[in-house]
Design an enzyme around this catalytic site. Structure first.
Site, PDB file in Angstrom:
ATOM      1  N   MET A 286       0.840  -1.204   0.000  1.00  0.00           N
ATOM      2  CA  MET A 286       0.000   0.000   0.000  1.00  0.00           C
ATOM      3  C   MET A 286       0.874   1.252   0.000  1.00  0.00           C
ATOM      4  SD  MET A 286      -3.339  -1.036   2.160  1.00  0.00           S
ATOM      5  CE  MET A 286      -2.610  -0.925   3.765  1.00  0.00           C
TER       6      MET A 286
ATOM      7  N   ALA B 242       4.095   3.954   0.913  1.00  0.00           N
ATOM      8  CA  ALA B 242       4.834   4.479   2.068  1.00  0.00           C
ATOM      9  C   ALA B 242       5.908   3.445   2.429  1.00  0.00           C
ATOM     10  CB  ALA B 242       3.913   4.785   3.250  1.00  0.00           C
TER      11      ALA B 242
ATOM     12  N   HIS C 256       9.410  -3.401   3.330  1.00  0.00           N
ATOM     13  CA  HIS C 256       8.942  -3.624   1.945  1.00  0.00           C
ATOM     14  C   HIS C 256      10.137  -3.951   1.042  1.00  0.00           C
ATOM     15  CE1 HIS C 256       5.687  -0.732   3.359  1.00  0.00           C
ATOM     16  NE2 HIS C 256       4.974  -1.748   2.955  1.00  0.00           N
TER      17      HIS C 256
END
Ligand code: AMP
Length: 283
Positions: A32, A34, A39
């Site tokens: 999603m 940010a 990540h």
């Protein structure tokens, strides 16, 4: 890195890549945005294991029960693109709502059983159905060989496992360990909503987990879980949602380490108005 916004363009692009040979594999990292080092570790793993890595950034409204949480969700897209380029991601899929859910799309009800309504699901009704809807759409578009999800959202990985089974797909699910800040706080896009002081103090969550892990061979699990709950609840400004020892497969609660092979402690708190989750394997 290619930045693709349309579903049709991505499908066409990936088809042409697939035609390059039988050994081509597509790794997929749904996010999603940010983006942070957590990540990035998913991207790194996919890049090292696949011919092509696709990352999607899509803040899926159907998985947010709390609309203010959705509105406050950070969207630093320029910085995200920099991170993806640095980590050698091949394609960023950056769709608008209509590219994921066409006008004809009917929100589906996935039969994922009691997993959907317990623990995190009990606190966020509808959340996991929202996750299943978006992930199944993204899987349909990307048709990955491997999909990379973080252990941080442990119940979500169990849900995705069920979804893959349910839809009869042959995608391999890869679960990537939790990346932490230097004080132990699990990295999360929501951490930037904490004050500087709060971000430092929030180390108490990981400390509570580590304290259980450290003594699990010598003390009763129930006693350790209760002690950790008290420790968290005694922190100023914290609202403990749950802290549970569960079987890592079924996510059923366990009271002794002798009961099952693999136990994980799952925790969720609200701190400075921010929902934070974490977990740790005991064995
Ligand atoms: P999100 O953007 O929060 O939906 O997360 C996208 C993916 O990154 C999910 O599979 C998460 O579990 C994973 N992820 C989020 N935080 C971390 C972390 N600290 N370490 C590893 N993976 C993470």
């Amino acid at each position: 890195m290619h930045i693709i916004k349309s579903r049709h363009d991505l499908v066409t692009h990936l088809l042409s890549i697939r035609k390059q040979g039988k050994n081509v594999t597509i790794g997929f990292v749904p996010t999603m945005g940010a983006l942070h080092s957590g990540h990035a570790s998913l991207i790194d793993e996919s890049v090292s294991e696949n011919t092509i890595t696709v990352c999607s950034i899509f803040v899926n409204p159907t998985q947010f029960g709390d609309k203010s949480d959705l509105e406050k969700y950070p969207k630093p897209i320029e910085k995200d693109i920099e991170i993806l380029i640095k980590h050698k991601c091949d394609i960023l899929f950056l769709p608008e709502f209509e590219e994921v859910y066409s006008a004809q799309y009917v929100h589906q009800k996935f039969e994922i059983g009691e997993l959907e309504s317990k623990i995190e699901g009990a606190s966020r009704p509808g959340h996991f159905q929202g996750v299943c809807n978006v992930v199944s759409q993204l899987f349909e578009i990307v048709t990955p060989d491997c999909a990379y999800f973080g252990q941080k959202d442990y119940q979500q990985t169990a849900i995705i496992k069920s979804l893959i089974k349910l839809t009869g797909s042959n995608i391999t699910l890869k679960i990537v360990p939790i990346k932490r800040e230097s004080n132990g706080l699990a990295m999360s896009s929501r951490n930037i909503r904490l004050s500087d002081k709060g971000r430092k103090n929030a180390a108490f969550i990981y400390k509570a987990l580590r304290d259980i892990q450290a003594e699990v061979e010598t003390r009763s699990l129930v006693e350790l879980v209760n002690r950790a709950k008290q420790f968290i609840s005694s922190q100023k400004g914290v609202d403990l949602d749950y802290l549970l020892a569960v079987d890592a497969e079924t996510l059923n609660e366990v009271t002794s380490i002798k009961e099952t092979g693999s136990i994980i402690i799952l925790v969720a708190v609200t701190y400075e108005g921010v929902r934070l989750i974490d977990n740790i394997f005991l064995n």
